[in-house]
Enzyme design. Structure first.
Site, PDB file in Angstrom:
ATOM      1  N   GLU A   1     -10.593  47.159  40.555  1.00  0.00           N
ATOM      2  CA  GLU A   1      -9.522  48.477  40.762  1.00  0.00           C
ATOM      3  C   GLU A   1     -10.471  49.286  40.157  1.00  0.00           C
ATOM      4  O   GLU A   1      -9.908  50.635  40.517  1.00  0.00           O
ATOM      5  CB  GLU A   1      -8.453  48.048  40.162  1.00  0.00           C
ATOM      6  CG  GLU A   1      -8.382  48.085  38.571  1.00  0.00           C
ATOM      7  CD  GLU A   1      -8.656  46.555  38.099  1.00  0.00           C
ATOM      8  OE1 GLU A   1      -8.498  46.232  36.575  1.00  0.00           O
ATOM      9  OE2 GLU A   1      -9.290  45.835  38.834  1.00  0.00           O
TER      10      GLU A   1
ATOM     11  N   CYS B   1     -25.050  42.399  33.104  1.00  0.00           N
ATOM     12  CA  CYS B   1     -25.094  41.347  31.991  1.00  0.00           C
ATOM     13  C   CYS B   1     -26.505  40.840  31.852  1.00  0.00           C
ATOM     14  O   CYS B   1     -26.652  40.165  31.182  1.00  0.00           O
ATOM     15  CB  CYS B   1     -24.352  39.884  33.206  1.00  0.00           C
ATOM     16  SG  CYS B   1     -25.061  39.545  34.633  1.00  0.00           S
TER      17      CYS B   1
END
Length: 306
Positions: free
Chosen positions: A52, A157
């Site tokens: 979002e 990551c």
């Protein structure tokens, strides 16, 4: 082919039906593209639930699919927060779910999806270490550490967040890293001079910044404080935190072990290759690691032992 005389073995690959992807903010195009091309090519309908925090990329991809002639309903986008995630995990028509994000949410997605009978792959957090042996080219190491640690503001990551410096190279390596960090240009993405931008939200910036004081409390030395970094055009109301370097970070401390997901590079001093390897292998997170050395035997050994 035949398993035995008069016995054949074969596999039938059939689409599952409707599958879903729940993707993170940091790569709003790349991560969905790990998922939906394969899913659609295998005959499935795909539902994308993007973060979002940056929903527009998903709508662009949906429009491109439509322009390419993909039938309506084969690729769908559902915007929303946890409520949208929960509905996908519970919905009986969704047969499988792929997720990329933080470890706590990955665990939640896996457990909830499996409890509702779905196939789930859930990719969580990371804490990537770089092991630097005394014979390494320290200029090369410093360049790599800065690029890998502060690219995408550390919000990826595969960021290198821990440098394991084997004695006696730690002091010189930190000096070279600091020299490069001080030359980094921090600013908005629409300024071509910018080499690093802001963090994604104010709350996340504040969480990452809290590790600077925590690191000092745990015994580390704050060598570069990103809270003091100059920003092109001024800080304004942006979520700024410049590249930060913590030295002498204690092994096992929160600063060392937790995924910070921001522009914070921790330097851990170790006495030997063996100690550095043990620190990496005892970490609760995986994902990626690297060794810097001019010794091919050490590199090959690391490849098999890590």
């Amino acid at each position: 082919e035949g398993v035995s005389s008069r016995v054949d073995s074969y596999s039938m690959r059939q689409p599952l039906g409707v599958v879903a992807g729940i993707t993170p903010f940091n790569f709003p195009a790349m991560v969905p593209m790990w998922m939906f091309p394969v899913a659609i090519a295998c005959g499935n309908a795909f539902v994308l639930k993007p973060s979002e925090r940056d929903p527009s990329a998903s709508l662009l991809m949906a429009r491109l699919w439509q322009e390419a002639g993909l039938p309506d309903g084969v690729f769908s986008v559902v915007q929303g927060d946890k409520a949208a995630v929960d509905r996908l995990l519970e919905h009986p028509d969704v047969a499988a779910v792929s997720f990329v994000g933080s470890t706590p949410i990955a665990r939640y997605v896996y457990e909830s999806g499996a409890a509702h009978g779905k196939r789930v792959q859930a990719l969580g957090g990371a804490k990537n270490h770089m092991l630097v042996l005394p014979d390494a080219d320290l200029d090369l190491v410093a360049d790599a550490a800065v690029s890998a640690g502060f690219g995408s503001a550390g919000e990826r990551c595969m960021a290198i967040s821990v440098v394991l410096a084997v004695d006696p190279v730690g002091d010189e390596l930190v000096r070279k890293i600091v020299e490069r960090v001080e030359r980094l240009v921090v600013g908005p993405g629409d300024d071509p001079r910018s080499e690093m931008g802001p963090l994604v939200t104010r709350a996340h910036r504040d969480k990452v910044a809290s590790y600077l004081d925590l690191g000092v409390e745990e015994g580390a030395k704050l060598v570069v404080d990103g809270r003091e970094t100059a920003v092109l055009g001024g800080r304004g109301s942006g979520f700024w935190l410049g590249p930060t370097v913590l030295d002498h970070v204690p092994v096992g401390s929160r600063t060392h072990t937790e995924e910070i997901f921001g522009p914070v590079l921790s330097v851990v001093r170790v006495s030997s290759y063996e100690e550095g390897l043990r620190v990496i292998n005892e970490g609760v997170y995986g994902n990626g690691t690297a060794i810097f050395t001019n010794d091919g035997g050490a590199a090959r050994r690391f490849q098999h032992e890590v």
